[in-house]
Design a protein around this motif. Structure first.
Motif, PDB file in Angstrom:
ATOM      1  N   VAL A  36       2.094   5.252   3.757  1.00 39.87           N
ATOM      2  CA  VAL A  36       1.643   3.291   3.633  1.00 39.87           C
ATOM      3  C   VAL A  36       1.263   2.432   3.727  1.00 39.87           C
ATOM      4  N   ALA A  37       0.644   3.162   5.277  1.00 40.75           N
ATOM      5  CA  ALA A  37      -0.135   1.863   5.085  1.00 40.75           C
ATOM      6  C   ALA A  37      -1.418   1.646   4.103  1.00 40.75           C
ATOM      7  N   LYS A  38      -1.882   2.209   3.408  1.00 45.39           N
ATOM      8  CA  LYS A  38      -2.655   2.199   2.201  1.00 45.39           C
ATOM      9  C   LYS A  38      -1.911   1.487   1.209  1.00 45.39           C
ATOM     10  N   VAL A  39      -0.811   1.434   1.067  1.00 40.32           N
ATOM     11  CA  VAL A  39      -0.019   0.717   0.566  1.00 40.32           C
ATOM     12  C   VAL A  39      -0.052  -1.138   1.274  1.00 40.32           C
ATOM     13  N   CYS A  40       0.349  -0.463   2.099  1.00 39.12           N
ATOM     14  CA  CYS A  40       0.262  -1.983   3.239  1.00 39.12           C
ATOM     15  C   CYS A  40      -0.815  -2.779   2.954  1.00 39.12           C
ATOM     16  N   PHE A  41      -2.387  -1.883   2.760  1.00 40.85           N
ATOM     17  CA  PHE A  41      -3.601  -2.562   3.175  1.00 40.85           C
ATOM     18  C   PHE A  41      -3.996  -3.224   1.035  1.00 40.85           C
ATOM     19  N   GLU A  42      -3.114  -2.819   0.179  1.00 39.50           N
ATOM     20  CA  GLU A  42      -3.180  -2.662  -1.174  1.00 39.50           C
ATOM     21  C   GLU A  42      -2.787  -4.071  -1.149  1.00 39.50           C
ATOM     22  N   ARG A  43      -1.800  -4.216  -0.739  1.00 40.80           N
ATOM     23  CA  ARG A  43      -1.241  -5.441  -1.109  1.00 40.80           C
ATOM     24  C   ARG A  43      -1.369  -6.868  -0.018  1.00 40.80           C
ATOM     25  N   SER A  44      -2.076  -6.417   1.140  1.00 38.14           N
ATOM     26  CA  SER A  44      -2.799  -7.571   1.871  1.00 38.14           C
ATOM     27  C   SER A  44      -3.657  -8.586   0.867  1.00 38.14           C
ATOM     28  N   ASN A 278       0.098   2.118  -5.981  1.00 44.65           N
ATOM     29  CA  ASN A 278       1.456   1.454  -5.225  1.00 44.65           C
ATOM     30  C   ASN A 278       2.284   2.145  -5.383  1.00 44.65           C
ATOM     31  N   ALA A 279       3.502   2.187  -6.095  1.00 44.20           N
ATOM     32  CA  ALA A 279       4.659   2.608  -6.150  1.00 44.20           C
ATOM     33  C   ALA A 279       4.554   3.815  -5.906  1.00 44.20           C
ATOM     34  N   MET A 280       3.476   4.903  -6.979  1.00 49.80           N
ATOM     35  CA  MET A 280       2.936   6.616  -6.626  1.00 49.80           C
ATOM     36  C   MET A 280       2.867   6.857  -5.129  1.00 49.80           C
ATOM     37  N   LEU A 281       1.905   5.985  -4.414  1.00 52.11           N
ATOM     38  CA  LEU A 281       1.954   5.838  -3.090  1.00 52.11           C
ATOM     39  C   LEU A 281       2.728   6.124  -2.245  1.00 52.11           C
ATOM     40  N   LEU A 282       3.297   5.205  -2.438  1.00 53.71           N
ATOM     41  CA  LEU A 282       4.995   4.323  -1.709  1.00 53.71           C
ATOM     42  C   LEU A 282       6.065   5.620  -1.644  1.00 53.71           C
ATOM     43  N   PHE A 283       6.105   6.020  -2.793  1.00 49.90           N
ATOM     44  CA  PHE A 283       7.184   7.455  -3.735  1.00 49.90           C
ATOM     45  C   PHE A 283       6.470   8.693  -2.641  1.00 49.90           C
ATOM     46  N   LEU A 284       5.269   8.795  -2.606  1.00 54.01           N
ATOM     47  CA  LEU A 284       5.125  10.199  -2.062  1.00 54.01           C
ATOM     48  C   LEU A 284       5.556   9.521  -0.553  1.00 54.01           C
ATOM     49  N   ALA A 285       4.744   8.772   0.146  1.00 58.74           N
ATOM     50  CA  ALA A 285       5.101   8.382   1.295  1.00 58.74           C
ATOM     51  C   ALA A 285       6.747   8.816   1.722  1.00 58.74           C
ATOM     52  N   THR A 286       7.042   8.465   1.312  1.00 57.73           N
ATOM     53  CA  THR A 286       8.788   8.792   1.108  1.00 57.73           C
ATOM     54  C   THR A 286       9.628  10.096   1.288  1.00 57.73           C
ATOM     55  N   ILE A 287       8.787  10.337   0.067  1.00 60.01           N
ATOM     56  CA  ILE A 287       9.149  12.078  -0.043  1.00 60.01           C
ATOM     57  C   ILE A 287       8.625  12.815   1.028  1.00 60.01           C
ATOM     58  N   LEU A 288       7.572  12.306   1.140  1.00 61.91           N
ATOM     59  CA  LEU A 288       7.269  13.496   3.128  1.00 61.91           C
ATOM     60  C   LEU A 288       7.592  12.941   4.460  1.00 61.91           C
ATOM     61  N   ILE A 289       7.357  11.239   4.148  1.00 56.44           N
ATOM     62  CA  ILE A 289       8.798  11.405   5.701  1.00 56.44           C
ATOM     63  C   ILE A 289      10.323  11.997   5.655  1.00 56.44           C
ATOM     64  N   LEU A 290      10.532  11.913   3.984  1.00 55.49           N
ATOM     65  CA  LEU A 290      11.773  12.439   4.573  1.00 55.49           C
ATOM     66  C   LEU A 290      12.066  13.901   4.966  1.00 55.49           C
ATOM     67  N   ILE A 291      11.574  14.922   3.974  1.00 60.64           N
ATOM     68  CA  ILE A 291      10.923  15.963   3.966  1.00 60.64           C
ATOM     69  C   ILE A 291      10.989  16.681   5.703  1.00 60.64           C
ATOM     70  N   ALA A 292       9.946  15.623   6.465  1.00 64.61           N
ATOM     71  CA  ALA A 292       9.332  15.796   7.546  1.00 64.61           C
ATOM     72  C   ALA A 292      10.460  15.641   8.705  1.00 64.61           C
ATOM     73  N   VAL A 293      11.459  14.738   7.946  1.00 62.19           N
ATOM     74  CA  VAL A 293      12.474  14.829   8.770  1.00 62.19           C
ATOM     75  C   VAL A 293      13.945  16.046   8.655  1.00 62.19           C
ATOM     76  N   LEU A 294      14.343  15.609   6.794  1.00 63.29           N
ATOM     77  CA  LEU A 294      14.948  17.011   7.246  1.00 63.29           C
ATOM     78  C   LEU A 294      14.545  17.938   7.791  1.00 63.29           C
ATOM     79  N   ASN A 295      13.478  18.576   8.091  1.00 59.76           N
ATOM     80  CA  ASN A 295      13.040  19.784   8.237  1.00 59.76           C
ATOM     81  C   ASN A 295      13.292  20.729   9.699  1.00 59.76           C
TER      82      ASN A 295
END
Length: 793
Positions: A36-44, A278-295
Motif C-alpha cells: 500500500v505504501a508503494k502505491v501511495c509513493f507512486e501516486r505522490s 498500482n492496481a495489481m499491487l493494491l489488489f495484492l495488498a488487499t489479499i494479503l491483509i484480508l488473508i492475515a485478518v481472516l487467519n
C-alpha cells in the motif's frame, strides 16, 4: 490497565495459539502495508513542488496523413517563445540531458563519481524549486561552464561548505571542466525528473537554443497564470507558431506541426504501466491483509471451545458484557501492536531486498501522509480482530462451563478457509504466468545473435585509442569477431526523416542506428536479404543499409517497385540538404528496444566515417568463442591498457538485455513473496482448523475405529471434507488468475500462449500442499487408540 495486564499474561497460556496468530498477522500486515505504501509513493509523484497543479509539460505534435503523433521534446526556442508570446504563461523553462544517466565525472584528484547531468536555463528553479544550500542559481545557470550540484554529490566530493569553486570533468568530455557554483537539496525519490548536476544551458550553441524548427532535444515546461484554462491556450500557441515558424513550408511538406501541454502530475501517474502496476499491487495488498485478518479470526474461532469455561466463569463472578469486551479488546490491541512491531522488525531486517523490489527507500515509502493512510487500515484491521472475537465470546452461555458442550463453529471456519484458498490459488497461478513471460522475454529471439557477446562504451576516448584496443582484441585467440557501433539494438535510437532527391516531402520517420564498423552484420548475424553489407576497404561514405520495413514503406509512400539496391534516399541530419545515399543492402528487421515497447519504425545504418562522422562508433562489440570469467577479465585488461585514462569494463550483452525487464523481474519476485506469505498463512489456518476438527470429532472417529474403520479411511474422511471447499475455491482462484494474466500480457508485443492446463497444474499443486498438511496434522488422531479417546470423552 488491569485488562491489559491480563492480556499480557494470557500471551503464554497453552491452547491460545497466540504465537501463530501474531506471526501470521505480522507477516501479512508487513507485506500488505508495504505494498500500500508503494502505491501511495507512486501516486505522490511530483506533489512536493509548489503550485504543481499549474505546471505543464510542453509536447510537440505532428499531423501527417490524418495520423497524429506527439512526443515530449521541443526545439530550443519554444519555451522562451511561450513565455514571451502567450500571456497565460507565467514562467517557462527548458532543459536538455547531456550524457547518460549516472555518467562518470572526475575531479582533478582523479576521484570518480556517478552523476546525472542536465543543462537548464535560469528559470528552471522558478518552476521546480529546491532549497538552495549554497550559491545563487540565477547567477550560476547564466554562466557557461558553471553548475549547481546536489547535496549528496557535494558530500561525496568534500562537503557542502567546501565544494564551491571546485571543478570536475565529464569522462566523455575531459576538455571542458565544469566549475561548481552552488549546492541544492537532493531531489526526492518521487520525482519524474531526477538529476545530480544542473549546468548552464548557456553552454549550448546559440543556434541550438534559439531555433524554432528541428533539433527537438529540449524538455520544456510552463507554469500557467492562476485560473487559466489550459484548453484555451491553443489559439495563442498557434499564433506564436505562425509568427516564428515556416508554416507554409511545413504544409507543402505534408505535415502540420502543433504543440500541446500535459499536466505535470500526469507524466508519471497516467502512464499505463504505472497504473496497471498500482492496481495489481493494491489488489495484492488487499489479499494479503484480508488473508492475515481472516487467519487471525480463524485461529480465534478454533480456540473458542477451549475458552468457553474461562469466559463462563468470568460471567459467574459478575463479569458484564462490558468487562468481557474490555478483556478481548485488550488482547486484540496487544496482538495487533506486537504484530506491527514484529512486521516493522521484519521490514528493517529485509530492508535491502524490500527497497530493491519496490525501487524506493523505506524513508520515501513511509512518509507522514502515507503513515496516516496505513494507520487508517490498521484501525480497520483492529476493529475486525476485536469486534468479531468479542461478539463470539459474548454469545457463550454460562452453562457451557458446567457441561461438556462442543459447539461447532465449523461453517465460519470453512468460509474463512475458502477465501484463503481462493487467494492462494490466484497468486500461485499468476506467479507461474509471470515467470513464464519473464523467461520468454529474456530468452526470446530479437532477430540477431547476442550469445557470447560483450560490449564496452568508449565515450570520450580518441578514435586512435579505440582502434588500438580493437586491434589488440582481435589478436586474442578466444575472440571470434570485433566490431563497433554507435547504437545498441536494445536501446531506443533517435529518429530522422526520409526524403527523395528533388522532392521536399518528408516521407516518414526512421530509427537511425547511425554508424557501424566493419563486420558488424556478420558479428550480430543479422540476415542480409538483398545486396550486401558494408565492405571493408571500399568507399562506403555515400552508402546506406536499410531494413525490410524501410523498403515496404517506400513501396507504399513513394511507389517503389523492383529491387531497392542502387536507389537513392536522403536522410535528415545526414544529408545536409543535398547528400544522397545509395542503398547497398537490405537486412531483415530485428527488434529495437524491448518486447514491452519495441520501436516499430524502419531502421537504417551508415558506415563509420572515421574520425569525423555525425555519431562516432563508441561501442566496441566483442564476440567471444567461449564466455568465461577469465576470458572477460583478459578483455578488460586489454581495454584498460589501451585506454588508460578511462574507467572501462566490458558488459555482457545478455545481462544488459535482461536489465530492460528489471521492473518485471521485481514484480515477479513481489508476486512470489506474496504467494509464499499467503500460502503460509493459509496453511497455518488450515492446521488450526484440522486440529480443532479432529478434537471436536474425537468421539466420532473413535467409534468408527471400533467398528472397523482403518487409519487410512479416517484420513480419507477428513481429506474429503476439506476437498469439498478446496476444489471449488482453487477453481475460482485459477479462473480469476487466468483473467488477470490475460489482461497483464496485453502490454507485451510478444507474449506467451496462455494454456489453461498450466493453471490446472497450479491448482493441483496447491491442492496437494493442502491435503498434505491435513494428513500430517490428522495422522496422530487417525492412529490413536479409540479406547483412550472414548475415556477422554
Amino acid at each position: 490497565m488491569r485488562n491489559f495486564s491480563m492480556a499480557i499474561r494470557s500471551l503464554f497460556k497453552k491452547g491460545r495459539n497466540n504465537g501463530i496468530k501474531i506471526l501470521a498477522l505480522a507477516v501479512g500486515l508487513a507485506m500488505g502495508l508495504v505494498l500500500v505504501a508503494k502505491v501511495c509513493f507512486e501516486r505522490s509523484y511530483d506533489n512536493f513542488y509548489p503550485d504543481n497543479d499549474r505546471i505543464y509539460l510542453v509536447k510537440s505534435g505532428l499531423n501527417k496523413d490524418g495520423k497524429k503523433d506527439t512526443w515530449g521534446q521541443v526545439s530550443g526556442a519554444i519555451a522562451p517563445g511561450l513565455k514571451a508570446e502567450v500571456p497565460e504563461v507565467e514562467v517557462a523553462t527548458r532543459y536538455t540531458r547531456i550524457g547518460p544517466a549516472n555518467e562518470l565525472i572526475m575531479s582533478p584528484e582523479k576521484q570518480f563519481y556517478k552523476a546525472t547531468i542536465l543543462l537548464a536555463d535560469t528559470s528552471f528553479f522558478d518552476i521546480f524549486p529546491r532549497p538552495i544550500l549554497v550559491g545563487d542559481p540565477k547567477d550560476v545557470l547564466a554562466r557557461p561552464g558553471y553548475v549547481m550540484i546536489s547535496r549528496s554529490l557535494a558530500e561525496k566530493m568534500g562537503g557542502v561548505g567546501s565544494v564551491v569553486g571546485k571543478t570536475f570533468v565529464r569522462e566523455a568530455n575531459r576538455n571542458s571542466p565544469q566549475t561548481i557554483g552552488g549546492v541544492f537539496e537532493d531531489i526526492p525519490e518521487n520525482s519524474h525528473l531526477r538529476y545530480d548536476v544542473l549546468g548552464a544551458l548557456a553552454s549550448m550553441p546559440e543556434w541550438s537554443t534559439t531555433n524554432w524548427l528541428g533539433n527537438d532535444r529540449y524538455i520544456a515546461y510552463v507554469k500557467l497564470v492562476p485560473g487559466t484554462d489550459p484548453e484555451g491556450l491553443a489559439p495563442s500557441i498557434r499564433r506564436m507558431q505562425e509568427r516564428n515558424q515556416d508554416m507554409e513550408g511545413l504544409k507543402q511538406a505534408g505535415v502540420d506541426l502543433f504543440y500541446t501541454i500535459s499536466p505535470l502530475q500526469d507524466i508519471h501517474n497516467n502512464d499505463k504501466e504505472v497504473k496497471d502496476m498500482n492496481a495489481m499491487l493494491l489488489f495484492l495488498a488487499t489479499i494479503l491483509i484480508l488473508i492475515a485478518v481472516l487467519n487471525y479470526v480463524l485461529v480465534v474461532i478454533s480456540t473458542l471451545i477451549g475458552r468457553t469455561k474461562e469466559v463462563a466463569v468470568h460471567k459467574c463472578y459478575g463479569a458484564s458484557g462490558k468487562n468481557i469486551f474490555g478483556m478481548i479488546f485488550s488482547e486484540s490491541l496487544l496482538h495487533l501492536l506486537l504484530a506491527l512491531l514484529l512486521g516493522a522488525f521484519l521490514l528493517i531486517l529485509c530492508k535491502g531486498k524490500v527497497e530493491e523490489l519496490l525501487s524506493a527507500s523505506l524513508s520515501a515509502l513511509f512518509t507522514v501522509p502515507t503513515l496516516t493512510i496505513l494507520s487508517g487500515i490498521c484501525i480497520v484491521v483492529f476493529a475486525v480482530t476485536c469486534l468479531v472475537p468479542t461478539w463470539l465470546f459474548l454469545r457463550i452461555p454460562v452453562a457451557s462451563a458446567f457441561r461438556s458442550v462442543k459447539e461447532s463453529k465449523r461453517y465460519w471456519k470453512l468460509c474463512l478457509l475458502f477465501v484463503q484458498f481462493v487467494a492462494t490459488a490466484y497468486l500461485v497461478a499468476l506467479l507461474i504466468t509471470i515467470n513464464r513471460q519473464y523467461g520468454a522475454m529474456i530468452s526470446s529471439d530479437p532477430g540477431y545473435a547476442y550469445e557470447n557477446l560483450i560490449f564496452c562504451n568508449t565515450r570520450g576516448v580518441s578514435a586512435q585509442e579505440r582502434e588500438r584496443a580493437m586491434d589488440e582484441l582481435r589478436r586474442l585467440p578466444q575472440v571470434n569477431l570485433v566490431s563497433a557501433s554507435c547504437e545498441l539494438p536494445f536501446k531506443y535510437p533517435s529518429g530522422n526523416n526520409v526524403g527523395l532527391p528533388g522532392d521536399n516531402r518528408e516521407l516518414f520517420n526512421i530509427a537511425d542506428m547511425y554508424s557501424v564498423g566493419d563486420n558488424y552484420f556478420e558479428l550480430m548475424e543479422i540476415p542480409i536479404l538483398e545486396g550486401h553489407a558494408f565492405r571493408q576497404g571500399e568507399a562506403n561514405g555515400d552508402k546506406i543499409m536499410v531494413s525490410r520495413r524501410f523498403v515496404e514503406q517506400m513501396e507504399k509512400v513513394a511507389g517503389w517497385t523492383g529491387s531497392a539496391i542502387g536507389k537513392g534516399v536522403m536522410i535528415s541530419e545526414h544529408s545536409n540538404g543535398n547528400q544522397v545515399y545509395t542503398i547497398c543492402g537490405v537486412y531483415d528487421d530485428f527488434r529495437i528496444g524491448s518486447i514491452k515497447g519495441p520501436d516499430t519504425r524502419a531502421s537504417v545504418f551508415f558506415y563509420d566515417m572515421k574520425p569525423g562522422g555525425i555519431a562516432p562508433t563508441e561501442n566496441i562489440l566483442i564476440k567471444m568463442h567461449d564466455m568465461t570469467s577469465d576470458n572477460i577479465a583478459q578483455v578488460n585488461q586489454i581495454l584498460t591498457d589501451a585506454m588508460p585514462n578511462k574507467v572501462v569494463e566490458a558488459s555482457v550483452y545478455k545481462m544488459s538485455l535482461a536489465q530492460q525487464y528489471q521492473g518485471d523481474r521485481e514484480f515477479r519476485d513481489s508476486i512470489f513473496i506474496s504467494g509464499i506469505v499467503c500460502l503460509i498463512i493459509a496453511l497455518i489456518g488450515l492446521l488450526g482448523y484440522t486440529a480443532d476438527e479432529t478434537n471436536r470429532r474425537g468421539r466420532e472417529i473413535a467409534i468408527r475405529k471400533v467398528n472397523g474403520a482403518t487409519a487410512a479411511s479416517i484420513l480419507r474422511m477428513i481429506s474429503r471434507d476439506i476437498s469439498y471447499i478446496a476444489v471449488p475455491a482453487l477453481t475460482i482462484g485459477v479462473v480469476i488468475a487466468y483473467i488477470s494474466a490475460s489482461d497483464w500480457l496485453e502490454k507485451f508485443s510478444e507474449r506467451i500462449h496462455l494454456n489453461f492446463f498450466i493453471f490446472i497444474i497450479a491448482a493441483l499443486f496447491v491442492y496437494v500442499v493442502i491435503i498434505g498438511c491435513v494428513l500430517y496434522r490428522a495422522w496422530a488422531t487417525a492412529n490413536d487408540n479409540p479406547i483412550d479417546s472414548l475415556k477422554a470423552e
